[in-house]
Design an enzyme around this catalytic site. Structure first.
Site, short mmCIF file in Angstrom:
data_model
loop_
_atom_site.label_atom_id
_atom_site.label_comp_id
_atom_site.label_asym_id
_atom_site.label_seq_id
_atom_site.Cartn_x
_atom_site.Cartn_y
_atom_site.Cartn_z
N LYS A 38 6.69 5.94 1.77
CA LYS A 38 7.32 7.16 2.28
C LYS A 38 7.37 7.18 3.79
O LYS A 38 8.26 7.76 4.40
CB LYS A 38 6.48 8.37 1.85
CG LYS A 38 6.70 8.79 0.45
CD LYS A 38 6.17 10.21 0.29
CE LYS A 38 5.13 10.28 -0.79
NZ LYS A 38 3.80 10.61 -0.31
N LYS A 40 4.75 -2.89 1.31
CA LYS A 40 4.94 -1.96 0.20
C LYS A 40 6.04 -0.95 0.55
O LYS A 40 6.12 -0.50 1.70
CB LYS A 40 3.60 -1.26 -0.01
CG LYS A 40 3.57 -0.08 -0.92
CD LYS A 40 2.15 0.45 -1.03
CE LYS A 40 1.95 1.77 -0.30
NZ LYS A 40 2.40 2.96 -0.95
N LYS A 46 -3.35 3.73 8.35
CA LYS A 46 -2.79 5.01 8.79
C LYS A 46 -3.34 5.41 10.15
O LYS A 46 -2.65 6.03 10.96
CB LYS A 46 -3.01 6.11 7.76
CG LYS A 46 -2.22 5.85 6.50
CD LYS A 46 -1.91 7.09 5.71
CE LYS A 46 -0.94 6.74 4.60
NZ LYS A 46 -0.74 7.78 3.62
P1 ATP Z 1 2.68 7.17 2.32
O1 ATP Z 1 3.60 6.17 2.93
O2 ATP Z 1 2.79 8.54 2.91
O3 ATP Z 1 1.29 6.66 2.14
P2 ATP Z 1 3.41 6.40 -0.32
O4 ATP Z 1 4.82 6.02 -0.40
O5 ATP Z 1 2.38 5.31 -0.30
O6 ATP Z 1 3.21 7.41 0.88
P3 ATP Z 1 1.84 8.15 -1.96
O7 ATP Z 1 2.01 9.62 -1.92
O8 ATP Z 1 0.69 7.59 -1.19
O9 ATP Z 1 3.14 7.37 -1.51
O10 ATP Z 1 1.74 7.66 -3.45
C1 ATP Z 1 2.07 8.39 -4.60
C2 ATP Z 1 1.88 7.50 -5.81
O11 ATP Z 1 2.86 6.46 -5.81
C3 ATP Z 1 0.53 6.78 -5.84
O12 ATP Z 1 0.07 6.70 -7.17
C4 ATP Z 1 0.83 5.42 -5.31
O13 ATP Z 1 -0.07 4.45 -5.77
C5 ATP Z 1 2.24 5.19 -5.87
N1 ATP Z 1 3.01 4.29 -5.01
C6 ATP Z 1 3.28 4.47 -3.70
N2 ATP Z 1 4.03 3.48 -3.21
C7 ATP Z 1 4.25 2.63 -4.25
C8 ATP Z 1 4.96 1.41 -4.39
N3 ATP Z 1 5.59 0.86 -3.37
N4 ATP Z 1 4.98 0.81 -5.60
C9 ATP Z 1 4.36 1.36 -6.66
N5 ATP Z 1 3.67 2.52 -6.60
C10 ATP Z 1 3.60 3.16 -5.42
#
Ligand code: ATP
Ligand code: LTN
Length: 331
Positions: free
Chosen positions: A195, A192, A111
């Site tokens: 968001k 992955k 990040k």
């Molecule tokens: P950012 O891109 O802002 O980091 P993110 O998509 O990784 O966001 P988070 O808010 O960090 O989302 O994660 C919320 C929850 O969803 C956490 O428990 C995280 O482990 C899970 N999560 C996020 N992305 C994935 C994914 N691609 N597959 C499975 N679980 C996920």
């Protein structure tokens, strides 16, 4: 009863990776545990946010928690910044956190490179440890990307307890079943689903329209084969199969038996139908919840009051153990 705690940042659109890897597990866990689900807005500001949009996202995430099936009669939902104990405990934990351990955090590196570094981003895992430890949490259901942060929370709890006396329970990570813990981007299956991905085709959001969902699935990367086979080698196809199995609520093996021999385009159509049907029912509930903002406020008020009452118990012990402030009468 076990206490479980988890949270999502209101930093973008919730996507099917968040749903499969985290929220759908929460819905099951609320049946058998004291469940606390937080909207971690203080974490969200570790990367730049537009204030009006952030406020809107907080309510959107709260409504989505309810729409996917979190039941306020069984679980507590609250906004992190409405309980100042999180920041207080994070400060105390900062003083026992080794600098080097934070420098090794992969999320900080990723990040930081993407959005620019700041001290909040560096300190993010300590605030997360505070979130968890404040509620004497037994288990933390998260996707695989959060494992390293969970290890820090355990280390800090252990270190605090051995230096100041037993205050914190050691939390365990509860990583969702293999495969579902890491849903990959549809346009780049080595990354992955996230968001904060800049490529809109990589991520299916829970609030995407039917047209968007169908387009993203149609354009999803596959491999050089043409049909589904048992030895689905590529990451791209196994990712799509994992999504299929998760939305169908069945094992990957059953999905494979069902789909073996189908052409990729047939499979993609089936997958699109499945995702559209599931997300449209979530969206219908979401719209009903957003149309009744007063009820949503009551849920968040109850969640906040519960969180403050529960975290105060831990916070009193922490202040006492460290020797902060004045002695607490009758304590
Ligand atoms: P950012 O891109 O802002 O980091 P993110 O998509 O990784 O966001 P988070 O808010 O960090 O989302 O994660 C919320 C929850 O969803 C956490 O428990 C995280 O482990 C899970 N999560 C996020 N992305 C994935 C994914 N691609 N597959 C499975 N679980 C996920
Ligand atoms: N870091 C997590 C969000 C988060 C969290 C938490 C998860 C903040 N505090 C406490 C579980 C428990 C993320 O980015 N997914």
């Amino acid at each position: 009863m076990k206490t479980i705690f988890s949270g999502v940042q209101p930093s973008g659109n919730l996507h099917i990776g968040n749903y499969i890897g985290a929220l759908s597990q929460w819905v099951k866990l609320q049946e058998e545990s004291e469940a606390i689900f937080c909207i971690v807005d203080l974490h969200a500001i570790t990367v730049p946010q537009e204030p009006k949009a952030l406020r809107e996202k907080i309510l959107e995430i709260a409504a989505l928690y309810l729409a996917v099936g979190i039941d306020p009669a069984k679980a507590h939902i609250f906004i992190q910044s409405e309980n100042s104990d999180h920041v207080k405990l994070a400060w105390v934990l900062n003083t026992i956190t080794p600098f080097g351990q934070l420098e090794r955090m992969t999320q900080f590196k990723e990040k930081g490179e993407k959005h620019g570094e700041n001290v909040g981003l560096f300190d993010y895992p300590v605030l997360m440890a505070a979130d968890i430890l404040l509620y004497q949490t037994d288990e933390v259901p998260v996707g695989e990307d959060q494992k390293q942060h969970l290890e820090l929370a355990r280390d800090l709890a252990q270190k605090f307890n051995s230096r100041f006396g037993q205050v914190f329970k050691l939390p365990n990570p509860l990583i969702s079943p293999s495969g579902t813990a890491r849903i990959m981007s549809l346009s780049d299956p080595t990354k992955k689903m996230s968001k904060s991905d800049n490529d809109p085709l990589g991520t299916i959001n829970l609030l995407d329209s039917e047209e968007q969902i169908r387009e993203k699935i149609k354009k999803a990367v596959t491999d050089s084969a043409t049909h589904i086979s048992k030895d689905h080698g590529s990451e791209a196809i196994s990712n799509l199969l994992t999504i299929y199995a998760a939305f169908k609520n069945q094992s990957l093996e059953s999905s494979l038996s069902e789909l073996e021999g189908k052409s990729y385009s047939e499979f993609k159509n089936l997958l699109a139908d499945l995702v559209v049907s599931k997300l449209s029912s979530i969206q219908q509930k979401y719209n009903e919840i957003r149309a009744d903002e007063n009820s949503l406020m009551l849920v968040l008020n109850d969640g906040r009051d519960f969180a403050i009452e529960k975290s105060q118990e831990t916070m009193k012990k922490v202040l006492d153990a460290v020797g902060l402030g004045r002695p607490i009468p009758n304590h």
